[in-house]
Motif scaffolding. Structure first.
Motif, PDB file in Angstrom:
ATOM      1  N   GLN A   1       0.845  -1.197   0.000  1.00 53.35           N
ATOM      2  CA  GLN A   1       0.000   0.000   0.000  1.00 53.35           C
ATOM      3  C   GLN A   1       0.877   1.244   0.000  1.00 53.35           C
ATOM      4  N   ARG A   2       0.751   2.038  -1.045  1.00 54.79           N
ATOM      5  CA  ARG A   2       1.474   3.312  -1.059  1.00 54.79           C
ATOM      6  C   ARG A   2       0.785   4.248  -0.075  1.00 54.79           C
ATOM      7  N   PRO A   3       1.485   5.274   0.401  1.00 61.09           N
ATOM      8  CA  PRO A   3       0.863   6.203   1.355  1.00 61.09           C
ATOM      9  C   PRO A   3      -0.433   6.788   0.783  1.00 61.09           C
ATOM     10  N   GLY A   4      -1.507   6.614   1.508  1.00 59.86           N
ATOM     11  CA  GLY A   4      -2.800   7.140   1.089  1.00 59.86           C
ATOM     12  C   GLY A   4      -3.476   6.362  -0.017  1.00 59.86           C
ATOM     13  N   GLY A   5      -2.888   5.265  -0.475  1.00 58.17           N
ATOM     14  CA  GLY A   5      -3.447   4.497  -1.590  1.00 58.17           C
ATOM     15  C   GLY A   5      -4.205   3.274  -1.122  1.00 58.17           C
ATOM     16  N   ARG A   6      -4.740   2.551  -2.087  1.00 53.62           N
ATOM     17  CA  ARG A   6      -5.457   1.321  -1.769  1.00 53.62           C
ATOM     18  C   ARG A   6      -4.454   0.184  -1.610  1.00 53.62           C
ATOM     19  N   VAL A   7      -4.901  -0.906  -1.028  1.00 52.51           N
ATOM     20  CA  VAL A   7      -4.046  -2.066  -0.784  1.00 52.51           C
ATOM     21  C   VAL A   7      -4.074  -2.989  -1.995  1.00 52.51           C
ATOM     22  N   LEU A   8      -2.894  -3.421  -2.424  1.00 51.58           N
ATOM     23  CA  LEU A   8      -2.765  -4.456  -3.453  1.00 51.58           C
ATOM     24  C   LEU A   8      -2.374  -5.738  -2.732  1.00 51.58           C
ATOM     25  N   THR A   9      -3.159  -6.787  -2.897  1.00 51.79           N
ATOM     26  CA  THR A   9      -2.829  -8.102  -2.352  1.00 51.79           C
ATOM     27  C   THR A   9      -2.426  -8.977  -3.527  1.00 51.79           C
ATOM     28  N   THR A  10      -1.265  -9.620  -3.428  1.00 47.26           N
ATOM     29  CA  THR A  10      -0.772 -10.434  -4.528  1.00 47.26           C
ATOM     30  C   THR A  10       0.059 -11.586  -3.978  1.00 47.26           C
ATOM     31  N   GLN A  11       0.555 -12.426  -4.867  1.00 47.79           N
ATOM     32  CA  GLN A  11       1.408 -13.541  -4.487  1.00 47.79           C
ATOM     33  C   GLN A  11       2.617 -13.564  -5.414  1.00 47.79           C
ATOM     34  N   LEU A  12       3.729 -14.020  -4.878  1.00 47.09           N
ATOM     35  CA  LEU A  12       4.969 -14.157  -5.643  1.00 47.09           C
ATOM     36  C   LEU A  12       5.314 -15.636  -5.720  1.00 47.09           C
ATOM     37  N   TYR A  13       5.511 -16.136  -6.944  1.00 45.50           N
ATOM     38  CA  TYR A  13       5.797 -17.538  -7.182  1.00 45.50           C
ATOM     39  C   TYR A  13       7.253 -17.711  -7.580  1.00 45.50           C
ATOM     40  N   PHE A  14       7.744 -18.935  -7.498  1.00 42.41           N
ATOM     41  CA  PHE A  14       9.111 -19.254  -7.870  1.00 42.41           C
ATOM     42  C   PHE A  14       9.140 -19.699  -9.327  1.00 42.41           C
ATOM     43  N   PRO A  15       9.860 -18.997 -10.186  1.00 44.16           N
ATOM     44  CA  PRO A  15       9.943 -19.405 -11.592  1.00 44.16           C
ATOM     45  C   PRO A  15      10.528 -20.807 -11.715  1.00 44.16           C
ATOM     46  N   GLY A  16       9.963 -21.604 -12.599  1.00 44.10           N
ATOM     47  CA  GLY A  16      10.470 -22.939 -12.861  1.00 44.10           C
ATOM     48  C   GLY A  16      10.102 -23.989 -11.824  1.00 44.10           C
ATOM     49  N   GLU A  17       9.342 -23.623 -10.808  1.00 42.12           N
ATOM     50  CA  GLU A  17       8.913 -24.598  -9.794  1.00 42.12           C
ATOM     51  C   GLU A  17       7.994 -25.611 -10.467  1.00 42.12           C
ATOM     52  N   PRO A  18       8.315 -26.910 -10.424  1.00 38.33           N
ATOM     53  CA  PRO A  18       7.489 -27.918 -11.096  1.00 38.33           C
ATOM     54  C   PRO A  18       6.023 -27.921 -10.656  1.00 38.33           C
ATOM     55  N   ARG A  19       5.745 -27.581  -9.415  1.00 36.68           N
ATOM     56  CA  ARG A  19       4.362 -27.625  -8.932  1.00 36.68           C
ATOM     57  C   ARG A  19       3.544 -26.411  -9.372  1.00 36.68           C
ATOM     58  N   ASN A  20       4.149 -25.441 -10.042  1.00 36.75           N
ATOM     59  CA  ASN A  20       3.382 -24.277 -10.505  1.00 36.75           C
ATOM     60  C   ASN A  20       2.205 -24.696 -11.386  1.00 36.75           C
ATOM     61  N   VAL A  21       2.444 -25.621 -12.293  1.00 32.57           N
ATOM     62  CA  VAL A  21       1.396 -26.002 -13.249  1.00 32.57           C
ATOM     63  C   VAL A  21       0.200 -26.667 -12.590  1.00 32.57           C
TER      64      VAL A  21
END
Length: 178
Positions: free
Chosen positions: A146-166
């Motif tokens: 959340q930037r100052p005075g802004g709305r909240v962004l909720t997200t996720q970060l994944y590991f590139p090439g992780e076999p279980r991604n698919v």
């Protein structure tokens, strides 16, 4: 939050744990980076994701999360928060939470949970561990930004090439919407 997925993913450095003294030196001595004039590189905005059932409000102001999981493989996750004109957003809130080395979340306390505020260059980092796989999910970190005075962004970060991604429905929705 108008950051692009590429700017976040490439900024999330996955380094071996750097001790606190070296990290402070980095924060003080890091060169100023030239700003990109626009996000006209074809990248999509960062995709919003659900917080999931494991989010807990009021995480501690904490950068070093690894002591809560001494058996885990250490990692430093770092990045920047920029506005839609690629200017750093100082004072932005960045919150992280994730599973431990056994794939479990702390649902009572704040183990492997923390937040901090970006510096004048929009930088942030957490010293933590690599989250384990657990049924139905690939390795990932959860974030609220959340930037100052802004709305909240909720997200996720994944590991590139992780076999279980698919096989992870959240990852598949994430990557198929780009």
């Amino acid at each position: 939050m108008p950051s692009t997925r590429r700017s976040l993913l490439t900024a999330f450095l996955t380094l071996s744990l750097i001790d606190a003294a070296r990290m402070r030196a980095f924060a003080q001595a890091a060169p100023e980076l030239p700003l990109t004039l626009s996000y006209d590189d074809g990248d999509d905005l960062t995709i919003e994701r659900e917080a999931g059932p494991f989010f807990r409000p009021n995480s501690p102001l904490e950068r070093d999360l690894y002591p809560g999981a001494p058996g885990g493989e250490r990692i430093t996750v770092a990045g920047f928060v920029f506005d839609n004109r690629c200017r750093p957003l100082a004072g932005s809130l960045v919150e992280i939470w994730h599973a431990d080395e056994n794939g479990a979340y702390d649902s009572i306390g704040f183990r492997l949970r923390g937040h901090q505020f970006t510096d004048v260059q929009g930088r942030w980092w957490f010293n933590t561990i690599v989250p384990a796989l657990y049924p139905g999910r690939t390795r990932h970190f959860h974030f609220k930004v959340q930037r100052p005075g802004g709305r909240v962004l909720t997200t996720q970060l994944y590991f590139p090439g992780e076999p279980r991604n698919v096989g992870d429905q959240s990852f598949t929705k994430h990557s198929s919407s780009t």
